[in-house]
Design a protein around this motif. Sequence first.
Motif: not given
Length: 526
Positions: A317-326, A495-500
């Motif tokens: 989840a943290a990795r996904a958030r980092a992508e959204v923020d970036q 936001p959008t979707q999330v990776p992992m």
Amino acid sequence: MAETGTTTGDVLPKGFRSAEFGWPELERIPHPPHRIPLLGDILGASRRTPLQDSLRYAGQLGPIFRRKAFGREFVFVGGAALAADMADETRFAKHVGLGIANLRPVVGDALFTAYNHEPNWQLAHDVLAPGFSREAMAAYHPMMLDVAERLTGHWDRELAAGRAVDVPGDMTKLTLETIARTGFGHDFGSFERARPHPFVTAMVGTLTYAQRLNTAPSPALLRRATRRNEADIAYLDRTVDDLVRARRDRGGRGGADGGAGDLLDRMLDTAHPETGERLSAQNVRRQVITFLVAGHETTSGALSFALHYLSLNPQIAARARAEVDQVWGDTAVPAYEQVAKLRHVRRVLDEALRLWPTAPAFAREARADTVLGGEHPMRRGGWALVLTAMLHRDPEVWGPDAERFDPDRFDAAAVRARAPHTYKPWGTGARACIGRQFALHEATLVLGLLLRRYELRPDPAYRLRVTERLTLMPEGLRMHLERRTPTQVPTQGVPTQVPMPSGAPVGQEAAGPSSELRCPVHRAGD
């Protein structure tokens, strides 16, 4: 939606024994032990979880097997090589299996339930396909954002009251409102209701009834349920008729906020580009119900499973958030084009659909006499059920850890290295899901939105249970939220979707601390 059988009279040439349904050497295909005369393979089977029962048998019996119940015998395929063979459009075609045929009283020959020889499928497909073009999707995007904002407003209120959120229930509200508004200019008011909208109740009722028919010895044993199903169908028909009547009274142009027209405008006003034929009033009703049901039921399940795995895997989840923020940075409201840039977030959704494809099976029939996998003869019209959830767990493709949640399986290099036809959450061939790009954009957008706004805290006592009503959905999934603070993300963001990356096995909590990233979402002008 899952297809779990057939009505032999619809597809089999004369002279075939119904027990074989086109498999002349059926005895070569293994079946569960302890078969009981007349009753078949019912020992240890559950009427409520036939798909999960079949997954268990697949582990014991191999890539192809058969099950028998009350005189009906079905062949299941899940091995990647055999499934790829059945994806060959020159030799196999869609087969309307019993689970789907059971929905024909609801939607007749609509896109999903039409037999291959019925002309209304091609007519509706050709008329509606432009409704899922890039231009159409860009027009739907602002409305998807508006509905997502209604979800976050509801979740903010639940958080403030100290309550856990009902993930499947709220994802159902979200996806119903999204397809209703973008496709038909209608608002069901789902987030203003304490209970599901009656349309959802009736829809779930028809899906559940269709599933029950698959395992009932005779429909005569379901008289009470049959009467309830008839009432549910009547309610769905009335709801859609009222929706269509209101559109006609307004003179059309209900979609894209009154702009270029939506799916309903296309159904009512667009002629086939070559033949000039238009959809009949009955066909319009059937297609609207199909889109309202299939267009939200499977997407809500996909979002629910993805959120479940995100909550169990805080590092992912943290990795996904980092992508959204970036990727989004200071953007107050993400543009349509920005959603597709969340590639890692998209992998989260892809992996959730791998483990639990919410339309968990599809049936294929032989166009002519053939041999499946070079080993199993099939006659013309013979059919088998491809278990997508079984295909997605084939260790020959996905490795010995196929049960583990790992979005990196969908890294571009990993995808290129896999053979074709190993990942089929949308079905296959010409009859694959027409709305898959719509669903992927919506789900990616929503996952990103929620990850950017909240930390997801799982209930430590919850263990994944999957309910089956032709589609799959986590049962009883509730989740606690924490709001991210403004200092944890770049200014305003949507936001959008999330990776992992990698995660815990199916249904098992992952250990380790959760990410401390938190962030609110604002719309422009808020």
